[in-house]
Design an enzyme around this catalytic site. Structure first.
Site, PDB file in Angstrom:
ATOM      1  N   SER A   1      15.979 -15.007 -26.387  1.00 15.31           N
ATOM      2  CA  SER A   1      14.792 -15.830 -26.159  1.00 15.31           C
ATOM      3  C   SER A   1      15.221 -17.168 -25.605  1.00 15.31           C
ATOM      4  CB  SER A   1      14.013 -16.056 -27.462  1.00 15.31           C
ATOM      5  OG  SER A   1      13.471 -14.858 -27.959  1.00 15.31           O
TER       6      SER A   1
ATOM      7  N   HIS B   1      11.508 -13.907 -22.902  1.00 12.52           N
ATOM      8  CA  HIS B   1      11.865 -13.103 -24.076  1.00 12.52           C
ATOM      9  C   HIS B   1      12.345 -11.744 -23.587  1.00 12.52           C
ATOM     10  CE1 HIS B   1      10.362 -15.771 -27.279  1.00 12.52           C
ATOM     11  NE2 HIS B   1       9.554 -16.189 -26.330  1.00 12.52           N
TER      12      HIS B   1
ATOM     13  N   CYS C   1       6.406 -11.632 -29.271  1.00 17.12           N
ATOM     14  CA  CYS C   1       6.732 -10.260 -28.891  1.00 17.12           C
ATOM     15  C   CYS C   1       7.009  -9.473 -30.161  1.00 17.12           C
ATOM     16  CB  CYS C   1       7.924 -10.225 -27.932  1.00 17.12           C
ATOM     17  SG  CYS C   1       9.444 -10.928 -28.601  1.00 17.12           S
TER      18      CYS C   1
ATOM     19  N   GLU D   1      10.769 -14.300 -33.079  1.00 16.76           N
ATOM     20  CA  GLU D   1      10.389 -13.532 -31.898  1.00 16.76           C
ATOM     21  C   GLU D   1       9.373 -14.267 -31.023  1.00 16.76           C
ATOM     22  OE1 GLU D   1       8.912 -10.060 -33.904  1.00 16.76           O
ATOM     23  OE2 GLU D   1      10.729  -8.949 -33.420  1.00 16.76           O
ATOM     24  N   SER D   2       9.224 -15.562 -31.227  1.00 17.43           N
ATOM     25  CA  SER D   2       8.150 -16.296 -30.563  1.00 17.43           C
ATOM     26  C   SER D   2       8.663 -17.592 -29.954  1.00 17.43           C
ATOM     27  CB  SER D   2       7.033 -16.627 -31.564  1.00 17.43           C
ATOM     28  OG  SER D   2       6.612 -15.484 -32.262  1.00 17.43           O
TER      29      SER D   2
END
Length: 292
Positions: free
Chosen positions: A187, A202, A38, A23-24
């Site tokens: 992403s 994102h 996120c 998530e990054s």
């Protein structure tokens, strides 16, 4: 903190390495480390091991500057410690940095943006001679038709989602590394072909809590055209804008310019704050689509 790297190879040029990590997004250059996250990730938990690694492998023994920022959470009760509230985050940051200062821009009971940075009370500020600038756009209440592109039902690959949405046209001179999640979510990182410029996006497309973040450090005298391209691409109901620039940047006048920008097409401004720090100027603004 467990960090799952989706693309260990990443993308790189002579000045920057970029990788998508679950998530990054992570960007590493000679003197800078950027981690954009996120969801319910816990980025502040990486501070201690990161500082140890930098000392051991890069030989740096001092932090020149820190910028930790985020929009207020829709569901703060779902976050993990130390990200349950901003006061908790500031306490962690203060335990590492003695000259830190915390700010909140915007309405604390609606849309706001938190910032923590270094603000030494004595002595000259180091690191102010290199040109530096950042544009952040945080979008909510997004167009469901656009968000459907970032699902496996609509697109079979990240490349298809990137092209169909027009993300590849936002800043054309970028080498793109993108990822489409299962069953939805997206992403991407982009780095310029010759310079140390980056962009990252994102996307959480679910209609109940749709969210898109855009960030770039591309140096421009004015960001108005880029902002307009971004909001036209994603069509948010509202968005928060933050623009940083230091005195030596070509974007040095951009924060003042945007302070005066009352609208972007159908999006009207509802809140604006201009701040002058020791090295940087910053403008924060909130826009929503007429007639909301």
């Amino acid at each position: 903190m467990e960090l799952f790297i989706l693309n260990a190879a990443g993308k790189q040029n002579d000045e920057c390495f970029a990788s998508i990590c679950s998530e990054s997004s992570m960007f590493v250059s000679q003197r800078r480390f950027i981690l954009k996250t996120c969801g319910t990730t816990t980025p502040l938990q990486c501070l201690e091991p990161l500082l140890l690694l930098v000392t051991k492998y890069a030989g740096f023994d001092a932090v020149e500057d820190v910028y930790y920022s985020r929009k207020n959470y829709k569901r703060p009760e779902l976050q993990q410690s130390p990200h349950c509230n901003f006061e908790q985050e500031v306490a962690v940051l203060d335990s590492f940095f003695k000259d830190g200062a915390a700010y909140c821009l915007g309405s604390v009971n609606r849309d706001c943006w938190y910032l923590y940075t270094l603000h030494p009370l004595r002595g000259p500020r180091r690191g102010t001679t290199e040109p530096d600038q950042t544009l952040e756009i945080m979008m909510t209440d997004l167009d469901p038709e656009i968000m459907s592109i970032f699902t496996r039902e609509e697109c079979s690959s990240a490349a298809e989602a990137t092209l169909r949405s027009g993300i590849d046209k936002l800043l054309p001179d970028m080498i793109i590394d993108d990822y489409l999640f299962e069953p939805c979510g997206y992403s991407m990182n982009g780095i310029s072909k010759t310079e140390g410029c980056y962009m990252t996006i994102h996307i959480t497309p679910e209609p109940e809590f749709s969210y898109v973040s855009f960030e770039s450090n591309v140096p421009l005298e004015s960001y108005k055209e880029v902002i307009m391209r971004v909001v036209k691409t994603f069509r948010p109901g509202k968005f928060v804008l933050a623009v940083f620039a230091n005195k030596t940047s070509v974007a040095a006048k951009a924060p003042r310019e945007l302070e005066k920008e009352a609208s972007f097409g159908d999006w009207l401004r509802h809140d604006v704050h201009y701040c002058r720090f020791k090295s940087y100027d910053l403008t924060y603004a909130l826009y929503s689509k007429f007639p909301s």
